[in-house]
Design a protein around this motif. Structure first.
Motif, PDB file in Angstrom:
ATOM      1  N   PHE A  41      40.128  38.906  44.203  1.00  0.00           N
ATOM      2  CA  PHE A  41      39.245  39.715  43.353  1.00  0.00           C
ATOM      3  C   PHE A  41      39.610  39.547  41.882  1.00  0.00           C
ATOM      4  N   LEU A  42      40.892  39.491  41.584  1.00  0.00           N
ATOM      5  CA  LEU A  42      41.329  39.311  40.193  1.00  0.00           C
ATOM      6  C   LEU A  42      40.861  37.980  39.624  1.00  0.00           C
ATOM      7  N   SER A  43      40.635  37.011  40.483  1.00  0.00           N
ATOM      8  CA  SER A  43      40.099  35.728  40.012  1.00  0.00           C
ATOM      9  C   SER A  43      38.657  35.860  39.550  1.00  0.00           C
ATOM     10  N   LEU A  44      37.963  36.881  40.075  1.00  0.00           N
ATOM     11  CA  LEU A  44      36.585  37.160  39.644  1.00  0.00           C
ATOM     12  C   LEU A  44      36.570  38.010  38.383  1.00  0.00           C
ATOM     13  N   ASN A  45      37.468  38.987  38.340  1.00  0.00           N
ATOM     14  CA  ASN A  45      37.565  39.884  37.196  1.00  0.00           C
ATOM     15  C   ASN A  45      39.034  40.212  36.936  1.00  0.00           C
ATOM     16  N   PRO A  46      39.665  39.520  36.003  1.00  0.00           N
ATOM     17  CA  PRO A  46      41.087  39.760  35.714  1.00  0.00           C
ATOM     18  C   PRO A  46      41.401  41.205  35.330  1.00  0.00           C
ATOM     19  N   GLU A  47      40.379  41.941  34.874  1.00  0.00           N
ATOM     20  CA  GLU A  47      40.578  43.351  34.535  1.00  0.00           C
ATOM     21  C   GLU A  47      40.863  44.177  35.781  1.00  0.00           C
ATOM     22  N   GLY A  48      40.408  43.685  36.925  1.00  0.00           N
ATOM     23  CA  GLY A  48      40.666  44.369  38.184  1.00  0.00           C
ATOM     24  C   GLY A  48      39.828  45.599  38.432  1.00  0.00           C
ATOM     25  N   GLN A  49      38.672  45.693  37.783  1.00  0.00           N
ATOM     26  CA  GLN A  49      37.811  46.865  37.918  1.00  0.00           C
ATOM     27  C   GLN A  49      36.469  46.497  38.528  1.00  0.00           C
ATOM     28  N   VAL A  50      35.852  47.454  39.186  1.00  0.00           N
ATOM     29  CA  VAL A  50      34.495  47.295  39.688  1.00  0.00           C
ATOM     30  C   VAL A  50      33.544  48.064  38.766  1.00  0.00           C
ATOM     31  N   PRO A  51      32.264  47.690  38.772  1.00  0.00           N
ATOM     32  CA  PRO A  51      31.594  46.733  39.649  1.00  0.00           C
ATOM     33  C   PRO A  51      31.696  45.294  39.142  1.00  0.00           C
ATOM     34  N   VAL A  52      31.642  44.370  40.096  1.00  0.00           N
ATOM     35  CA  VAL A  52      31.522  42.942  39.792  1.00  0.00           C
ATOM     36  C   VAL A  52      30.395  42.392  40.645  1.00  0.00           C
ATOM     37  N   LEU A  53      29.436  41.761  40.005  1.00  0.00           N
ATOM     38  CA  LEU A  53      28.322  41.138  40.719  1.00  0.00           C
ATOM     39  C   LEU A  53      28.533  39.631  40.726  1.00  0.00           C
ATOM     40  N   LEU A  54      28.654  39.061  41.915  1.00  0.00           N
ATOM     41  CA  LEU A  54      28.731  37.608  42.071  1.00  0.00           C
ATOM     42  C   LEU A  54      27.327  37.137  42.393  1.00  0.00           C
ATOM     43  N   ASN A  55      26.692  36.457  41.427  1.00  0.00           N
ATOM     44  CA  ASN A  55      25.278  36.130  41.605  1.00  0.00           C
ATOM     45  C   ASN A  55      25.091  34.899  42.487  1.00  0.00           C
ATOM     46  N   ASN A  56      23.842  34.508  42.654  1.00  0.00           N
ATOM     47  CA  ASN A  56      23.520  33.403  43.558  1.00  0.00           C
ATOM     48  C   ASN A  56      24.126  32.076  43.135  1.00  0.00           C
ATOM     49  N   GLN A  57      24.495  31.965  41.861  1.00  0.00           N
ATOM     50  CA  GLN A  57      25.131  30.753  41.357  1.00  0.00           C
ATOM     51  C   GLN A  57      26.652  30.870  41.357  1.00  0.00           C
ATOM     52  N   ASN A  58      27.165  31.907  42.062  1.00  0.00           N
ATOM     53  CA  ASN A  58      28.608  32.166  42.143  1.00  0.00           C
ATOM     54  C   ASN A  58      29.240  32.417  40.776  1.00  0.00           C
ATOM     55  N   ILE A  59      28.466  33.009  39.884  1.00  0.00           N
ATOM     56  CA  ILE A  59      28.970  33.399  38.569  1.00  0.00           C
ATOM     57  C   ILE A  59      29.255  34.892  38.603  1.00  0.00           C
ATOM     58  N   PRO A  60      30.503  35.304  38.338  1.00  0.00           N
ATOM     59  CA  PRO A  60      30.833  36.733  38.370  1.00  0.00           C
ATOM     60  C   PRO A  60      30.438  37.438  37.075  1.00  0.00           C
ATOM     61  N   LEU A  61      29.809  38.572  37.224  1.00  0.00           N
ATOM     62  CA  LEU A  61      29.409  39.408  36.088  1.00  0.00           C
ATOM     63  C   LEU A  61      30.128  40.743  36.248  1.00  0.00           C
ATOM     64  N   SER A  62      30.895  41.151  35.248  1.00  0.00           N
ATOM     65  CA  SER A  62      31.760  42.322  35.359  1.00  0.00           C
ATOM     66  C   SER A  62      31.312  43.453  34.439  1.00  0.00           C
ATOM     67  N   GLY A  63      31.284  44.664  34.985  1.00  0.00           N
ATOM     68  CA  GLY A  63      30.965  45.851  34.199  1.00  0.00           C
ATOM     69  C   GLY A  63      29.503  46.219  34.287  1.00  0.00           C
ATOM     70  N   ALA A  64      29.234  47.513  34.432  1.00  0.00           N
ATOM     71  CA  ALA A  64      27.862  47.977  34.607  1.00  0.00           C
ATOM     72  C   ALA A  64      26.927  47.595  33.457  1.00  0.00           C
ATOM     73  N   PRO A  65      27.307  47.823  32.175  1.00  0.00           N
ATOM     74  CA  PRO A  65      26.387  47.456  31.093  1.00  0.00           C
ATOM     75  C   PRO A  65      26.052  45.976  31.070  1.00  0.00           C
ATOM     76  N   VAL A  66      27.043  45.130  31.336  1.00  0.00           N
ATOM     77  CA  VAL A  66      26.810  43.679  31.349  1.00  0.00           C
ATOM     78  C   VAL A  66      25.844  43.308  32.473  1.00  0.00           C
TER      79      VAL A  66
END
Length: 222
Positions: A41-66
């Motif tokens: 999970f830290l490899s997706l978001n080094p901050e270690g917080q949710v939410p993280v959305l892994l989209n269809n292109q396997n790109i992680p997007l971190s944080g609700a506003p983002v």
């Protein structure tokens, strides 16, 4: 498929779940125990917080506003921020109010003490911290009541991220029985409209083992 790493009783996670539903975007939900600090999970978001959305292109997007802004960018249908510049600014202002001010003054005390502390095995709730959070909650509820009295929705004429962020936070406190709705007539009417939306149904189904919500929690008419 889109994958959302989340916690069921984290307000920012609930906010993204409602937004995804409003946008009619299918997503697989994975509960992420952030206190375990899993390497994958830290490899997706080094901050270690949710939410993280892994989209269809396997790109992680971190944080609700983002994630919210990304949803607006990929889909113009059913805008959650609106078209008018003044409305957009107000919707974002209220969203950040709840993501920051409300989170630090209320959620970080009441929700942390009564839910997260138990999950993390850190003991019983601290009564003095709960008192501070409850006092702060009154101030925020009065503000929501004022907004609800003077506007159709919190940011203005339309449902928006302002309503999503506020209701995501309040829904957790409502589950815990912390909101005295009888003192906030206009806020109560607004929240009833929000939780009647189809996008909110999944949120109201979440349960904590051994801790049931008040009977009115999932009642769309209170």
């Amino acid at each position: 498929m889109n994958i959302l790493y989340h916690l069921p009783f984290a307000a920012n996670s609930r906010m993204v779940r409602v937004a995804l539903s409003e946008k009619k975007i299918d997503v697989k939900l994975i509960v992420e125990p952030i206190w375990e600090r899993r390497d994958s999970f830290l490899s997706l978001n080094p901050e270690g917080q949710v939410p993280v959305l892994l989209n269809n292109q396997n790109i992680p997007l971190s944080g609700a506003p983002v994630i919210i802004e990304w949803l607006e960018d990929i889909s113009s249908d059913n805008s959650l921020i609106g078209k008018d510049l003044i409305f957009r600014a107000e919707a974002r202002r209220i969203m950040f109010w709840f993501n920051n001010k409300f989170a630090s003054e209320v959620e970080s005390s009441i929700v942390y003490e009564k839910i997260m502390k138990v999950f993390m095995g850190k003991g019983n709730p601290d009564a003095s911290i709960l008192r501070v959070g409850r006092k702060n909650l009154i101030t925020h509820m009065k503000y929501i009541d004022w907004l609800s009295k003077n506007r159709d929705w919190l940011a203005g004429k339309s449902f928006s991220v302002a309503d999503i962020s506020a209701s995501a936070n309040l829904s957790i406190l409502d589950y815990l029985g912390e909101i005295q709705w009888r003192d906030y007539t206009y806020a109560k009417e607004w929240y009833a409209r929000v939780k009647s939306r189809p996008s909110f149904r999944g949120i109201l189904l979440d349960k904590i083992p051994g801790l049931l919500p008040p009977k009115y929690y999932s009642d769309l008419d209170f």
